[in-house]
Design a protein around this motif. Structure first.
Motif, PDB file in Angstrom:
ATOM      1  N   ALA A 309       0.827  -1.213   0.000  1.00  0.00           N
ATOM      2  CA  ALA A 309       0.000   0.000   0.000  1.00  0.00           C
ATOM      3  C   ALA A 309       0.858   1.259   0.000  1.00  0.00           C
ATOM      4  O   ALA A 309       0.523   2.241  -0.679  1.00  0.00           O
ATOM      5  CB  ALA A 309      -0.940   0.000   1.203  1.00  0.00           C
ATOM      6  N   VAL A 310       1.966   1.268   0.731  1.00  0.00           N
ATOM      7  CA  VAL A 310       2.855   2.432   0.756  1.00  0.00           C
ATOM      8  C   VAL A 310       3.333   2.760  -0.648  1.00  0.00           C
ATOM      9  O   VAL A 310       3.451   3.925  -1.034  1.00  0.00           O
ATOM     10  CB  VAL A 310       4.048   2.195   1.704  1.00  0.00           C
ATOM     11  CG1 VAL A 310       5.112   3.279   1.528  1.00  0.00           C
ATOM     12  CG2 VAL A 310       3.577   2.167   3.150  1.00  0.00           C
ATOM     13  N   GLY A 311       3.658   1.728  -1.431  1.00  0.00           N
ATOM     14  CA  GLY A 311       3.923   1.928  -2.856  1.00  0.00           C
ATOM     15  C   GLY A 311       5.367   2.082  -3.277  1.00  0.00           C
ATOM     16  O   GLY A 311       5.651   2.057  -4.474  1.00  0.00           O
ATOM     17  N   GLN A 312       6.289   2.228  -2.346  1.00  0.00           N
ATOM     18  CA  GLN A 312       7.704   2.368  -2.714  1.00  0.00           C
ATOM     19  C   GLN A 312       8.313   0.972  -2.836  1.00  0.00           C
ATOM     20  O   GLN A 312       9.190   0.570  -2.060  1.00  0.00           O
ATOM     21  CB  GLN A 312       8.442   3.196  -1.654  1.00  0.00           C
ATOM     22  CG  GLN A 312       7.841   4.567  -1.399  1.00  0.00           C
ATOM     23  CD  GLN A 312       8.193   5.575  -2.479  1.00  0.00           C
ATOM     24  OE1 GLN A 312       8.856   5.260  -3.462  1.00  0.00           O
ATOM     25  NE2 GLN A 312       7.750   6.819  -2.302  1.00  0.00           N
ATOM     26  N   LEU A 313       7.875   0.229  -3.836  1.00  0.00           N
ATOM     27  CA  LEU A 313       8.164  -1.202  -3.892  1.00  0.00           C
ATOM     28  C   LEU A 313       9.624  -1.525  -4.189  1.00  0.00           C
ATOM     29  O   LEU A 313      10.093  -2.616  -3.858  1.00  0.00           O
ATOM     30  CB  LEU A 313       7.269  -1.872  -4.946  1.00  0.00           C
ATOM     31  CG  LEU A 313       5.762  -1.738  -4.712  1.00  0.00           C
ATOM     32  CD1 LEU A 313       4.996  -2.539  -5.751  1.00  0.00           C
ATOM     33  CD2 LEU A 313       5.376  -2.179  -3.309  1.00  0.00           C
ATOM     34  N   LEU A 314      10.355  -0.606  -4.814  1.00  0.00           N
ATOM     35  CA  LEU A 314      11.759  -0.870  -5.134  1.00  0.00           C
ATOM     36  C   LEU A 314      12.701  -0.467  -3.999  1.00  0.00           C
ATOM     37  O   LEU A 314      13.902  -0.726  -4.064  1.00  0.00           O
ATOM     38  CB  LEU A 314      12.151  -0.138  -6.421  1.00  0.00           C
ATOM     39  CG  LEU A 314      11.379  -0.550  -7.674  1.00  0.00           C
ATOM     40  CD1 LEU A 314      11.888   0.224  -8.893  1.00  0.00           C
ATOM     41  CD2 LEU A 314      11.507  -2.060  -7.921  1.00  0.00           C
ATOM     42  N   LEU A 315      12.155   0.156  -2.976  1.00  0.00           N
ATOM     43  CA  LEU A 315      12.953   0.551  -1.823  1.00  0.00           C
ATOM     44  C   LEU A 315      13.061  -0.652  -0.876  1.00  0.00           C
ATOM     45  O   LEU A 315      12.038  -1.222  -0.490  1.00  0.00           O
ATOM     46  CB  LEU A 315      12.288   1.724  -1.114  1.00  0.00           C
ATOM     47  CG  LEU A 315      13.126   2.512  -0.111  1.00  0.00           C
ATOM     48  CD1 LEU A 315      14.262   3.259  -0.837  1.00  0.00           C
ATOM     49  CD2 LEU A 315      12.241   3.507   0.642  1.00  0.00           C
ATOM     50  N   PRO A 316      14.273  -1.066  -0.506  1.00  0.00           N
ATOM     51  CA  PRO A 316      14.400  -2.301   0.285  1.00  0.00           C
ATOM     52  C   PRO A 316      13.946  -2.166   1.733  1.00  0.00           C
ATOM     53  O   PRO A 316      13.475  -3.141   2.323  1.00  0.00           O
ATOM     54  CB  PRO A 316      15.903  -2.602   0.223  1.00  0.00           C
ATOM     55  CG  PRO A 316      16.561  -1.288  -0.034  1.00  0.00           C
ATOM     56  CD  PRO A 316      15.600  -0.507  -0.879  1.00  0.00           C
TER      57      PRO A 316
END
Length: 364
Positions: A309-316
């Motif tokens: 949901a936060v959406g920053q999917l490429l951030l580890p």
């Protein structure tokens, strides 16, 4: 400068002040007495608990909100002092861990093992008016809630109408997680932590420092980032995964709780199916027929839904939240199975034939 030093000092002290405030509220706010599942050491007498966590949560958040409305502290103050607050919680957690371990008889011959796992099973004050485990989970949950609300406020103060909608949805999901836990306080008296774990560094420092600050890592890591402009579908997917997983976790815990209270009681129209050796009985259908620890899958799934949901999917960094659950719950499942094998003997082997999957149905 001097102002910054003073602000960091206040941030360092803030968790301890909040935890003391919650302790006082926990002791004086009206609550209801219940009989738990765990027995007093060396007796058959069940422990009593006084539950008022949801009311304490609302009073504490109302107090924090009042301080913000009065401009005594900014809405995002806990984001501003997050590092100082984390260090303060870290130190307080260490002090608590030493205080709850050192004065009491050793369990193992290795102090480090005793320090980590604890020596006391279920320490209580005033006949259960304050229970150490319940207080620890309460302070962790409330401090977590204050953190995520403050982090979300910081994000909005930076970006306004250009804010990341997914971050606010995730804040709502984790808030739901906190409120749900405190709504069903009595149910959690029947879970692994209360009958299998002692109070030491793992539980004490874990609730004081790790729980409220690490669980907020998806917000900690993204509060200053601009919106990724993720598709509404992605936010909806994260929300769906969260509530689908919540139904597994809450459903499994409720079914087990009701079964232990009354083995004949149905849950969601599911009549209990059991196996027994004449002395001990195991539930083998409903949620507990899907896997032996279906609630663990629910916990992992809820954390995953929040990150999506936060959406920053490429951030580890946000992914460390569900990864932690994997690292915690998969080994715990092995320990729990070992305990159950010792407790139930041949009946446990029969149960394994009925419910072969450990956590993930049809997979593991």
């Amino acid at each position: 400068n001097q102002n910054k030093l003073m602000e960091n000092l206040l941030g360092f002290l803030a968790p301890s002040i909040i935890y003391l405030y919650i302790f006082i509220l926990n002791a004086i706010v009206p609550g209801r007495w219940v009989i738990g599942y765990v027995t007093k050491t060396g007796t058959d007498e069940k422990l009593k608990y006084r539950l008022n966590g949801l009311l304490v949560l609302f009073i504490t958040i109302a107090t924090w909100s009042g301080l913000c409305y009065a401009d005594i502290i900014p809405w995002d103050w806990f984001y501003t002092v997050r590092w100082a607050a984390l260090i303060g919680a870290f130190v307080f957690g260490l002090i608590f861990s030493f205080a709850i371990v050192i004065p009491y008889p050793k369990v193992k011959n290795n102090f480090l093992v005793d320090f980590f796992l604890g020596r006391l099973d279920n320490p209580q004050l005033w006949g259960g008016r304050i229970d150490a485990k319940m207080w620890l989970y309460l302070i962790g949950a409330i401090m977590l809630e204050i953190n995520i609300l403050s982090f979300a406020a910081h994000h909005y103060m930076l970006y306004g109408v250009e804010s990341n909608l997914g971050l606010f949805v995730a804040t709502g999901l984790l808030t739901y997680f906190v409120v749900d836990y405190l709504t069903f306080e009595e149910v959690h008296l029947y879970t692994y932590d209360f009958f299998a774990e002692k109070v030491g560094f793992k539980l004490g420092w874990g609730c004081i420092a790790f729980y409220p600050f690490f669980y907020s890592i998806p917000f900690w890591a993204t509060a200053t980032l601009p919106s990724p402009n993720q598709s509404p579908f992605l936010i909806a997917l994260g929300t769906l995964i969260f509530f689908g997983s919540w139904s597994l976790s809450r459903g499994a815990n409720m079914q087990k709780y009701l079964f232990k209270k009354d083995p004949t009681q149905s849950f969601l129209g599911i009549q209990p199916e059991t196996i027994t050796d004449g002395k001990k009985t195991l539930l083998v259908n409903g949620f507990w027929g899907l896997s032996r620890h279906i609630n663990y899958l629910g916990e992992i799934g809820m954390a995953t839904g929040i990150v999506i949901a936060v959406g920053q999917l490429l951030l580890p960094w946000p992914w460390l939240y569900p990864l932690y659950y994997v690292l915690l719950l998969f080994p715990r499942q092995l320990d729990d199975d070992k305990r159950c094998e010792e407790k139930y003997g041949p009946l446990w082997k029969e149960y394994l034939k009925k419910v072969p999957y450990r956590i993930i149905p049809k997979v593991y």
